[in-house]
Design an enzyme around this catalytic site. Structure first.
Site, mmCIF file in Angstrom:
data_model
loop_
_atom_site.group_PDB
_atom_site.id
_atom_site.type_symbol
_atom_site.label_atom_id
_atom_site.label_comp_id
_atom_site.label_asym_id
_atom_site.label_seq_id
_atom_site.Cartn_x
_atom_site.Cartn_y
_atom_site.Cartn_z
ATOM 1 N N HIS A 130 1.017 -1.171 0.013
ATOM 2 C CA HIS A 130 -0.027 0.417 0.524
ATOM 3 C C HIS A 130 1.477 1.681 -0.300
ATOM 4 C CE1 HIS A 130 1.005 0.387 3.916
ATOM 5 N NE2 HIS A 130 1.123 -0.682 4.444
HETATM 6 P P1 TYD Z 1 -1.401 -2.020 7.331
HETATM 7 O O1 TYD Z 1 -1.188 -1.365 7.916
HETATM 8 O O2 TYD Z 1 -2.322 -3.229 6.355
HETATM 9 O O3 TYD Z 1 -0.325 -3.070 8.031
HETATM 10 P P2 TYD Z 1 1.749 -3.408 6.716
HETATM 11 O O4 TYD Z 1 1.663 -2.353 5.988
HETATM 12 O O5 TYD Z 1 2.246 -4.270 8.154
HETATM 13 O O6 TYD Z 1 0.882 -5.120 6.164
HETATM 14 O O7 TYD Z 1 -2.162 -2.912 8.747
HETATM 15 C C1 TYD Z 1 -3.164 -4.012 8.812
HETATM 16 C C2 TYD Z 1 -3.519 -3.875 10.133
HETATM 17 O O8 TYD Z 1 -3.948 -2.954 11.107
HETATM 18 C C3 TYD Z 1 -5.306 -2.820 9.448
HETATM 19 O O9 TYD Z 1 -6.846 -4.067 9.252
HETATM 20 C C4 TYD Z 1 -5.322 -1.923 10.236
HETATM 21 C C5 TYD Z 1 -4.289 -2.370 11.191
HETATM 22 N N1 TYD Z 1 -3.866 -1.029 11.996
HETATM 23 C C6 TYD Z 1 -4.322 -0.455 12.548
HETATM 24 O O10 TYD Z 1 -5.631 -0.361 13.128
HETATM 25 N N2 TYD Z 1 -3.781 1.252 13.540
HETATM 26 C C7 TYD Z 1 -2.185 0.929 12.689
HETATM 27 O O11 TYD Z 1 -1.672 1.979 12.876
HETATM 28 C C8 TYD Z 1 -2.126 -0.265 11.990
HETATM 29 C C9 TYD Z 1 -0.501 0.292 11.214
HETATM 30 C C10 TYD Z 1 -2.498 -1.110 11.126
#
Ligand code: TYD
Length: 135
Positions: free
Chosen positions: A52
């Protein structure tokens, strides 16, 4: 934002026979005020994170333990950073697509972010990301 703005920052290191210490100050070592800290841990072998870009939020990634790769992509070019030292941080501005992979066993990726969590700040669809960049 372009890949040229993504950079590795050398953090201060206080070396000591008792163990080393590194510190990070908002608006000094990272260019933004730190509003959120999160970390990835217990990542199973072969897992990929990221996939993303953020609309506004800026981030700073540190390998607190172990190692992993971060692939940054500004829609035109990609660059891979191998993160394996807790005294290097990777600055990732907004509108940069990122993928994280090759996590070593026991690795921890800590992320300092400029903004509170908001799902509305994500581009999770790569085609949409390219459209927004007019690519
Ligand atoms: P995501 O940012 O997609 O994880 P990564 O980039 O590490 O693979 O986030 C994964 C899940 O966690 C998504 O459902 C959103 C949640 N999340 C939060 O609730 N708070 C946060 O600060 C972050 C980074 C993610």
């Amino acid at each position: 934002m372009s890949l040229a703005e993504c950079r590795l920052i050398d953090l201060p290191r206080i070396t000591d026979p008792r163990g080393n210490l590194t510190f990070i100050e908002g608006r000094r070592h990272v260019s933004f005020d730190i509003n959120r800290v999160y970390y990835l841990y217990d990542v199973p072998g072969g897992a990929e994170r990221g996939g993303h870009a953020h609309k506004v939020s800026e981030e700073f990634l540190i390998a607190m333990s172990g190692s992993f790769d971060v692939i940054l992509n500004d829609g035109m070019q990609k660059k891979r950073f191998h993160m394996n030292r807790s005294y290097f941080g990777l600055y990732v501005p907004a509108k940069i697509w990122r993928e994280l992979e090759n996590f070593s066993s026991g690795s921890v990726c800590m992320v300092l972010a400029s903004d509170f969590y908001s799902e509305a700040d994500y581009y999770r669809n790569y085609e949409e990301f390219l459209r927004v960049l007019n690519i």
